[in-house]
Structures are given as C-alpha cells and as structure tokens.
Design a protein around this motif. Structure first.
Motif, PDB file in Angstrom:
ATOM      1  N   LEU A  71     -18.084 -32.048 -23.213  1.00  0.00           N
ATOM      2  CA  LEU A  71     -18.468 -30.903 -22.381  1.00  0.00           C
ATOM      3  C   LEU A  71     -18.915 -31.425 -21.027  1.00  0.00           C
ATOM      4  CD1 LEU A  71     -20.716 -28.904 -24.903  1.00  0.00           C
ATOM      5  CD2 LEU A  71     -18.404 -28.298 -24.137  1.00  0.00           C
ATOM      6  N   GLU A 107     -27.139 -23.735 -19.672  1.00  0.00           N
ATOM      7  CA  GLU A 107     -25.958 -23.239 -20.415  1.00  0.00           C
ATOM      8  C   GLU A 107     -25.212 -24.393 -21.063  1.00  0.00           C
ATOM      9  OE1 GLU A 107     -23.596 -20.878 -17.746  1.00  0.00           O
ATOM     10  OE2 GLU A 107     -25.168 -19.335 -17.602  1.00  0.00           O
ATOM     11  N   ASP A 142     -24.756 -25.183 -25.213  1.00  0.00           N
ATOM     12  CA  ASP A 142     -23.469 -25.451 -25.866  1.00  0.00           C
ATOM     13  C   ASP A 142     -23.465 -26.818 -26.545  1.00  0.00           C
ATOM     14  OD1 ASP A 142     -22.571 -23.060 -24.959  1.00  0.00           O
ATOM     15  OD2 ASP A 142     -21.443 -23.862 -23.256  1.00  0.00           O
TER      16      ASP A 142
END
Ligand code: NAD
Ligand code: MG
Length: 356
Positions: free
Chosen positions: A45, A54, A58
């Motif tokens: 990611l 955010e 995740d």
C-alpha cells in the motif's frame, strides 16, 4: 513478523529506515507514504500526500514509523497512540505541538512509544523504565550545528546553504536549519519532557561537537550513565523497529583507542535564542509549544526560500508567541486551529520583517 508502516519514506529518515527493513526478514513493509514524490511499488500500500490515517486504517500495521517532517505528522502520531500500535517516532514536531493530548492518547492506547530521535532513543535506553523520581537530571547533547562558536553579529548574513552544511549529521533541510538555530534542541527538550515525564528544570542541554555522546542521565544516587555511538541514525531507527531485539546494524563499532574526543560546553543563548524560547514555551505549556513549532516552521521555510535572514527565525518565533495565546487545546481539531492561527500570524510577521 512485524508489519511496518513507513510514513515519509522518501526522506532522510525514511530512506535509512528502508535499508533497515530490507536487512531484516522479520520486518515486513506493509505501507509507505511520501509528501509528493511517487513511490509506486515500494510497499503493498502506498500513498502520496493526503490523509495518512486512511493509509494506516487500510494497512493495520504493528509499528508506525512516523518520519514525516513538521505538524503534518500529527494525525499519524495520534492514530498510532490511540490504537496502541507501536509508534517509532521521528516526527518530534507532533509531540512538541500536541504533547499533553499525545500523552493522554498514549495512556489510553497502551502501546509503545519508541523515539527515533537519537538523544531520546539514548535516554530511553539509559532510563530503562526507571521512574522519574530516581533521576536527578537528563542531559541532551547538541552538536552546536555549523555556526557553533559564532557571535550573534556573525550570524546576520549567513545563508541557507551555510546553514545546510551540518558538521556531523546528514538530514532533511528543515531539521538541518533547526540544528543551526538550536531550535532542534529546543524541540527535543519539549519532546523529552513529554516522553519521560521530567520537569524542564531537570533537563539540561550541552553542546558536544562530535555527537558521540547522545544523552546522559544523572541518577539520584550519584551515578551518571551516558549513551555513546557514532552519529548514525540507522542505530536509533533499528532500535525502534526491532525493539527489544537490538538487532545488528551495519555501523562500525566505536573505536576508543584511535582517540575519542569528548568535549562539552554550555550553549550560547544570546547567539542562539531559539533554545531559550523553546524552554520558555515548554514551561508556559498549553498551546505555547504548538505556537512555537508553527511559527518556527513558517520562519524556517522563509529562510530556506531566501526571504528571511537567519536571525529573523528567532524574531518571528518570539513575536508570534507574544501575539498568540496559550489556552490548552481540548482535542486535535482545536490543536489544528491553534497551529493555523500561529502560522497566519507568523506569515504576517515574516512579511513585515522582510519589508522593514
Ligand atoms: P525529510 O525532509 O528528509 O523527509 C520528510 C518526509 O516527509 C519526506 O518523505 C516527505 O515526502 C514527507 N512529507 C513532507 N511533508 C509532508 C506532508 N505534508 N504530508 C506527508 N508527508 C510529508 O526530513 P527528515 O530529515 O527525514 O526528518 C523527518 C522527521 O524526523 C522530522 O520530524 C525530523 O525532525 C525528524 N528527525 C530527523 C533526523 C534525521 O537525521 N534526518 C534525526 C532526528 C529526527
Ligand atoms: Mg536529535
């Protein structure tokens, strides 16, 4: 396996952290961020700019290494502290600006706060969990920066490239200027106060040009313990990421026989008033450290752009502190509002100073 989220992966700390992660198969990079440089493929990611919480939601990391520069690192620090994830904290500005709220969040979350700042990593190791009342005083060392030994009048014309030539540490531009003004040590004083629960009058700053001793603790029984090592940020980064393993790093052992110079001197508060301003703001408490930090960020950016003279940095900080109140912030929204207000005033004061 430890799942690591690396925020500020393209910076000085971030790049050294990538080296440490690559050397240890038990460290898994699950997320990485940068402020503006593309980092596709660096981690499963990735995120460029935007809301770092955010990304953290995740990624669900075990450890957040916050190596963002400035107040922009605040939300990630609080995210980790509230959730009880381990926080490897390079972003000292978040603890300076939001210290009281951060300590409360840390207590609620119950996770580890492992400072990556070399002095604080050293102090954590020296204190080794002993309560503050066993400590007589903590000494933080400062290299003195590139302008050590100069008088105030000799600093009037120094440029940003003079300030960026740091004698012992290679770092990002903002902290390098902070080292030249000694604001870095002022921020670290406030950082140490919140990390270790010590009052300001028991935290001392001394100049130590070779940066071999990172911190020293005097205990109440008369013993003084010091932490020594080459000035190499991979050591505190590795300590925080591999805690409590003290994993191997590619750093040369300290060689005492070839001559180790351990010189110390008091800081010159007239030439480097930022250190005294930070101590005063810390003692005032409330939002004073937040205002100090915001004004400093504005002033340092203006200095790096060639708009503000070196001595103007302390002027902007001092005048901003005189104009903005210091009522404690109740939450992050209020803290961000104080930060924004201090930036607005500091920007205006910078403009006035430049056009004088
Ligand atoms: P740097 O300028 O080299 O890197 C900063 C990183 O933050 C970059 O990856 C950049 O893309 C990212 N970033 C910048 N603004 C951002 C924003 N608004 N939102 C999200 N990301 C943003 O800085 P550095 O020298 O690596 O320092 C990082 C932090 O570590 C600072 O708080 C500094 O005080 C602290 N620190 C650094 C050192 C060092 O040796 N460099 C030592 C001790 C503490
Ligand atoms: Mg430091």
């Amino acid at each position: 396996m430890k799942r690591i989220a690396l925020l500020g992966a393209t910076g000085s700390i971030g790049r050294q952290a990538l080296e440490i992660v690559a050397a240890h198969p038990e460290l898994e990079l699950v997320a990485a961020s940068s402020g503006s440089t593309p980092i596709d493929g660096l981690a499963p990611l990735t995120q460029v700019g935007g809301d770092l919480t955010e990304l953290l939601e995740d990624a669900e990391p075990d450890v957040v290494l916050n190596a963002v520069v400035g107040f922009a690192g605040v939300p990630a620090t609080f995210w980790a502290l509230e959730r009880g994830a381990d926080l490897a904290l390079a972003n000292k500005e978040s603890l300076v600006a939001g210290g009281d709220l951060a300590v409360a969040a840390w207590k609620r979350g119950g996770g580890r706060l492992l400072p990556v700042d070399s002095e604080h990593s050293a102090a954590l190791q020296l204190l080794d969990g002993r309560p503050p009342d066993t400590v007589d005083s903590l000494v933080l060392t400062a290299s003195g920066g590139p302008f050590r030994g100069r008088s105030r009048s000799e600093l009037a014309d120094v440029t940003s490239s003079d300030a960026l030539a740091h004698p012992t540490w290679s770092m990002g531009p903002k902290i390098t200027v902070d080292s030249a003004t000694l604001m870095n040590k002022g921020l670290e004083l406030i950082e140490a106060h919140f990390l270790f629960g010590l009052p300001y009058d028991r935290i001392e700053v001394v100049v130590h040009p070779t940066s071999v001793v990172h911190a020293l603790v005097r205990f109440r029984d008369g013993a003084a313990l010091a932490h020594l090592g080459h000035p190499d940020m991979r050591v505190p980064i590795s300590y925080a990421l591999t805690y409590p393993e003290r994993a191997e790093t590619p750093v040369e052992p300290l060689d005492l026989a070839t001559g180790l110079i351990l010189e110390f001197e008091a800081p010159d508060l007239e030439a480097f008033p930022c250190l005294a301003l930070a101590r005063a703001a810390g003692e005032t408490g409330g939002t004073a450290p937040c205002v100090l930090n915001a004004a400093n960020e504005v002033a340092v950016a203006a200095f790096l752009d060639g708009d503000l003279p070196f001595l103007g940095i302390a002027d902007v900080v001092e005048r901003t502190l005189a104009q903005v109140g210091c009522t404690p912030a109740n939450d992050l929204t209020e803290l961000a509002a104080w930060d924004a207000e201090a930036r607005r005033i500091a920007t205006e004061l910078t403009r006035q100073l430049v056009h004088q």
